[in-house]
Scaffold this motif. Structure first.
Motif, PDB file in Angstrom:
ATOM      1  N   VAL A  51       0.725  -1.224  -0.139  1.00  0.00           N
ATOM      2  CA  VAL A  51      -0.258  -0.198  -0.279  1.00  0.00           C
ATOM      3  C   VAL A  51       0.826   1.440  -0.052  1.00  0.00           C
ATOM      4  CG1 VAL A  51      -1.815   1.172   1.616  1.00  0.00           C
ATOM      5  CG2 VAL A  51      -2.012  -1.131   1.168  1.00  0.00           C
ATOM      6  N   LEU A  52       2.098   1.481   0.779  1.00  0.00           N
ATOM      7  CA  LEU A  52       2.954   2.181   0.822  1.00  0.00           C
ATOM      8  C   LEU A  52       3.432   2.171  -0.539  1.00  0.00           C
ATOM      9  CD1 LEU A  52       5.057   2.126   4.228  1.00  0.00           C
ATOM     10  CD2 LEU A  52       2.802   4.191   3.766  1.00  0.00           C
ATOM     11  N   GLY A  53       4.054   1.317  -1.518  1.00  0.00           N
ATOM     12  CA  GLY A  53       4.369   1.837  -2.534  1.00  0.00           C
ATOM     13  C   GLY A  53       3.241   2.066  -3.744  1.00  0.00           C
ATOM     14  N   LEU A  54       2.022   1.826  -3.388  1.00  0.00           N
ATOM     15  CA  LEU A  54       1.091   2.576  -4.133  1.00  0.00           C
ATOM     16  C   LEU A  54       0.900   4.343  -3.985  1.00  0.00           C
ATOM     17  CD1 LEU A  54      -2.493  -0.011  -3.901  1.00  0.00           C
ATOM     18  CD2 LEU A  54      -0.319   0.703  -6.315  1.00  0.00           C
ATOM     19  N   LEU A  55       1.589   4.275  -3.058  1.00  0.00           N
ATOM     20  CA  LEU A  55       0.977   5.467  -2.125  1.00  0.00           C
ATOM     21  C   LEU A  55       2.222   6.764  -2.835  1.00  0.00           C
ATOM     22  CD1 LEU A  55      -0.763   5.416   0.983  1.00  0.00           C
ATOM     23  CD2 LEU A  55      -1.638   6.231  -1.011  1.00  0.00           C
ATOM     24  N   LEU A  56       3.416   6.122  -2.963  1.00  0.00           N
ATOM     25  CA  LEU A  56       4.523   6.774  -3.645  1.00  0.00           C
ATOM     26  C   LEU A  56       4.808   6.711  -5.032  1.00  0.00           C
ATOM     27  CD1 LEU A  56       7.440   5.148  -1.120  1.00  0.00           C
ATOM     28  CD2 LEU A  56       6.068   7.479  -1.001  1.00  0.00           C
ATOM     29  N   GLY A  57       3.375   6.648  -5.817  1.00  0.00           N
ATOM     30  CA  GLY A  57       3.841   6.029  -6.773  1.00  0.00           C
ATOM     31  C   GLY A  57       3.515   7.169  -7.177  1.00  0.00           C
ATOM     32  N   PRO A  58       2.736   7.792  -7.136  1.00  0.00           N
ATOM     33  CA  PRO A  58       2.902   9.462  -7.535  1.00  0.00           C
ATOM     34  C   PRO A  58       4.010  10.844  -7.146  1.00  0.00           C
ATOM     35  CG  PRO A  58       0.460   8.959  -6.192  1.00  0.00           C
ATOM     36  CD  PRO A  58       1.556   8.137  -5.977  1.00  0.00           C
ATOM     37  N   VAL A  59       4.449  10.300  -6.139  1.00  0.00           N
ATOM     38  CA  VAL A  59       5.697  10.804  -5.913  1.00  0.00           C
ATOM     39  C   VAL A  59       7.490  10.497  -6.725  1.00  0.00           C
ATOM     40  CG1 VAL A  59       7.799  11.200  -3.956  1.00  0.00           C
ATOM     41  CG2 VAL A  59       5.251  10.782  -2.832  1.00  0.00           C
ATOM     42  N   SER A  60       7.235   9.511  -7.488  1.00  0.00           N
ATOM     43  CA  SER A  60       7.891   9.141  -8.616  1.00  0.00           C
ATOM     44  C   SER A  60       7.824   9.349  -9.308  1.00  0.00           C
ATOM     45  CB  SER A  60       8.075   6.882  -8.061  1.00  0.00           C
ATOM     46  OG  SER A  60       8.124   6.945  -6.843  1.00  0.00           O
ATOM     47  N   TYR A  61       5.923   9.713 -10.053  1.00  0.00           N
ATOM     48  CA  TYR A  61       5.639  10.054 -10.851  1.00  0.00           C
ATOM     49  C   TYR A  61       6.071  11.382 -11.154  1.00  0.00           C
ATOM     50  CZ  TYR A  61       2.917  11.658 -15.255  1.00  0.00           C
ATOM     51  OH  TYR A  61       2.360  11.897 -16.696  1.00  0.00           O
ATOM     52  N   LEU A  62       6.193  12.958 -10.567  1.00  0.00           N
ATOM     53  CA  LEU A  62       6.770  13.948 -10.157  1.00  0.00           C
ATOM     54  C   LEU A  62       7.869  13.432 -10.262  1.00  0.00           C
ATOM     55  CD1 LEU A  62       6.030  16.457  -9.310  1.00  0.00           C
ATOM     56  CD2 LEU A  62       5.977  15.967  -7.242  1.00  0.00           C
ATOM     57  N   MET A  63       9.115  13.278  -9.071  1.00  0.00           N
ATOM     58  CA  MET A  63      10.160  13.183  -9.850  1.00  0.00           C
ATOM     59  C   MET A  63      10.782  12.585 -11.126  1.00  0.00           C
ATOM     60  SD  MET A  63      11.165  11.505  -5.434  1.00  0.00           S
ATOM     61  CE  MET A  63      12.595  10.611  -6.497  1.00  0.00           C
ATOM     62  N   MET A  64      10.284  11.973 -11.590  1.00  0.00           N
ATOM     63  CA  MET A  64      10.585  11.354 -13.303  1.00  0.00           C
ATOM     64  C   MET A  64      10.006  12.138 -14.049  1.00  0.00           C
ATOM     65  SD  MET A  64      10.352   7.267 -13.049  1.00  0.00           S
ATOM     66  CE  MET A  64       8.529   7.751 -13.496  1.00  0.00           C
ATOM     67  N   GLY A  66       8.760  15.622 -13.682  1.00  0.00           N
ATOM     68  CA  GLY A  66       8.254  17.184 -13.398  1.00  0.00           C
ATOM     69  C   GLY A  66       7.488  17.504 -12.664  1.00  0.00           C
ATOM     70  N   ASP A  67       6.426  16.907 -13.606  1.00  0.00           N
ATOM     71  CA  ASP A  67       4.702  17.299 -12.724  1.00  0.00           C
ATOM     72  C   ASP A  67       4.103  16.571 -13.062  1.00  0.00           C
ATOM     73  OD1 ASP A  67       2.718  19.489 -12.972  1.00  0.00           O
ATOM     74  OD2 ASP A  67       2.501  20.014 -14.541  1.00  0.00           O
ATOM     75  N   LEU A  68       2.702  16.614 -11.984  1.00  0.00           N
ATOM     76  CA  LEU A  68       2.172  15.499 -11.773  1.00  0.00           C
ATOM     77  C   LEU A  68       0.790  15.668 -12.754  1.00  0.00           C
ATOM     78  CD1 LEU A  68       0.743  15.451  -8.282  1.00  0.00           C
ATOM     79  CD2 LEU A  68       2.997  13.599  -9.245  1.00  0.00           C
ATOM     80  N   PRO A  69      -0.073  14.945 -13.797  1.00  0.00           N
ATOM     81  CA  PRO A  69      -1.152  14.993 -14.464  1.00  0.00           C
ATOM     82  C   PRO A  69      -2.346  15.198 -14.570  1.00  0.00           C
ATOM     83  CG  PRO A  69      -0.934  12.693 -13.651  1.00  0.00           C
ATOM     84  CD  PRO A  69       0.584  13.833 -13.496  1.00  0.00           C
ATOM     85  N   ALA A  70      -2.377  16.502 -15.450  1.00  0.00           N
ATOM     86  CA  ALA A  70      -4.099  17.429 -15.499  1.00  0.00           C
ATOM     87  C   ALA A  70      -4.881  16.520 -15.108  1.00  0.00           C
ATOM     88  CB  ALA A  70      -4.364  18.722 -16.375  1.00  0.00           C
ATOM     89  N   VAL A  71      -5.648  16.580 -13.796  1.00  0.00           N
ATOM     90  CA  VAL A  71      -6.613  15.547 -13.823  1.00  0.00           C
ATOM     91  C   VAL A  71      -7.563  16.773 -12.987  1.00  0.00           C
ATOM     92  CG1 VAL A  71      -7.660  13.557 -11.743  1.00  0.00           C
ATOM     93  CG2 VAL A  71      -5.494  14.132 -12.403  1.00  0.00           C
ATOM     94  N   GLN A  72      -9.210  16.590 -14.221  1.00  0.00           N
ATOM     95  CA  GLN A  72     -10.034  17.412 -13.619  1.00  0.00           C
ATOM     96  C   GLN A  72     -11.381  16.623 -13.094  1.00  0.00           C
ATOM     97  OE1 GLN A  72     -10.982  19.781 -17.282  1.00  0.00           O
ATOM     98  NE2 GLN A  72     -12.969  20.752 -15.858  1.00  0.00           N
ATOM     99  N   ILE A  73     -12.227  16.343 -11.814  1.00  0.00           N
ATOM    100  CA  ILE A  73     -13.293  16.104 -11.244  1.00  0.00           C
ATOM    101  C   ILE A  73     -14.039  16.154 -11.582  1.00  0.00           C
ATOM    102  CG2 ILE A  73     -14.264  14.579  -9.988  1.00  0.00           C
ATOM    103  CD1 ILE A  73     -10.815  13.641  -9.000  1.00  0.00           C
ATOM    104  N   THR A  74     -15.256  16.537 -12.473  1.00  0.00           N
ATOM    105  CA  THR A  74     -16.306  17.404 -12.881  1.00  0.00           C
ATOM    106  C   THR A  74     -17.489  17.596 -11.460  1.00  0.00           C
ATOM    107  OG1 THR A  74     -17.415  15.959 -14.255  1.00  0.00           O
ATOM    108  CG2 THR A  74     -15.638  18.093 -14.415  1.00  0.00           C
ATOM    109  N   ALA A  75     -17.116  15.523 -10.394  1.00  0.00           N
ATOM    110  CA  ALA A  75     -18.540  15.613  -9.848  1.00  0.00           C
ATOM    111  C   ALA A  75     -17.957  16.161  -8.725  1.00  0.00           C
ATOM    112  CB  ALA A  75     -18.457  13.719  -9.422  1.00  0.00           C
ATOM    113  N   GLY A  76     -19.335  16.033  -7.727  1.00  0.00           N
ATOM    114  CA  GLY A  76     -19.349  16.900  -6.290  1.00  0.00           C
ATOM    115  C   GLY A  76     -18.704  15.836  -5.487  1.00  0.00           C
ATOM    116  N   TRP A  77     -18.544  16.153  -4.336  1.00  0.00           N
ATOM    117  CA  TRP A  77     -17.596  14.879  -3.119  1.00  0.00           C
ATOM    118  C   TRP A  77     -18.894  14.356  -2.828  1.00  0.00           C
ATOM    119  CZ3 TRP A  77     -13.141  13.795  -1.919  1.00  0.00           C
ATOM    120  CH2 TRP A  77     -12.049  15.326  -2.595  1.00  0.00           C
ATOM    121  N   PRO A  78     -20.373  14.443  -2.956  1.00  0.00           N
ATOM    122  CA  PRO A  78     -20.892  13.767  -2.500  1.00  0.00           C
ATOM    123  C   PRO A  78     -21.480  12.349  -3.001  1.00  0.00           C
ATOM    124  CG  PRO A  78     -21.654  15.125  -1.774  1.00  0.00           C
ATOM    125  CD  PRO A  78     -20.988  15.556  -2.298  1.00  0.00           C
TER     126      PRO A  78
END
Length: 136
Positions: A51-64, A66-78
């Motif tokens: 699970v920690l490896g999964l959570l560190l995935g975005p950090v690795s992506y950012l390091m490789m 230089g930026d996180l991919p753009a994600v646009q979520i149009t749905a509300g929190w509920p």
């Protein structure tokens, strides 16, 4: 092609990690099962490391890249919360999640996984068609 490189590499990493988990631990890399066992307190070291490896995935992506991919979520929190709960319920009801059935189950030619993946894909196609037809 370069636009698809991050997605391709992500798929390769998911497949490689699932194969390594199966070969090294003899267990299927289904996220719902791993998180379920972690919550139950079983195999804490291995499950927590995964699970920690999964959570560190975005950090690795950012390091490789230089930026996180753009994600646009149009749905509300509920809606997001309800969708997450339904996914969790469906994972328990289907004896596994998309990663377990789709990545490892299909590779093992599991009949149950073939039915589960066909159901996932059919539900997705129906949902998209319904939203395009009846959505705003």
């Amino acid at each position: 092609m370069s636009a698809y490189l991050p997605s391709l590499m992500g798929g390769v990493l998911i497949g490689a990690s699932a194969v390594m988990f199966l070969l090294l631990n003899g267990r299927i890399a289904g996220i719902s099962g791993i998180v379920g066992r972690l919550i139950q307190g079983a195999g804490i070291t291995n499950n927590l490391a995964f699970v920690l490896g999964l959570l560190l995935g975005p950090v690795s992506y950012l390091m490789m890249f230089g930026d996180l991919p753009a994600v646009q979520i149009t749905a509300g929190w509920p809606l997001i919360v309800v969708a997450g709960l339904l996914v969790g319920f469906g994972s328990r009801m289907g004896s596994g999640c998309t990663s377990g059935h789709g990545v490892i189950g299909l590779a093992r030619l599991s009949p149950r996984s073939m039915v589960a993946v066909a159901t996932f894909l059919t539900a997705g196609v129906v949902a998209v068609a319904a939203l395009r037809t009846f959505g705003s």
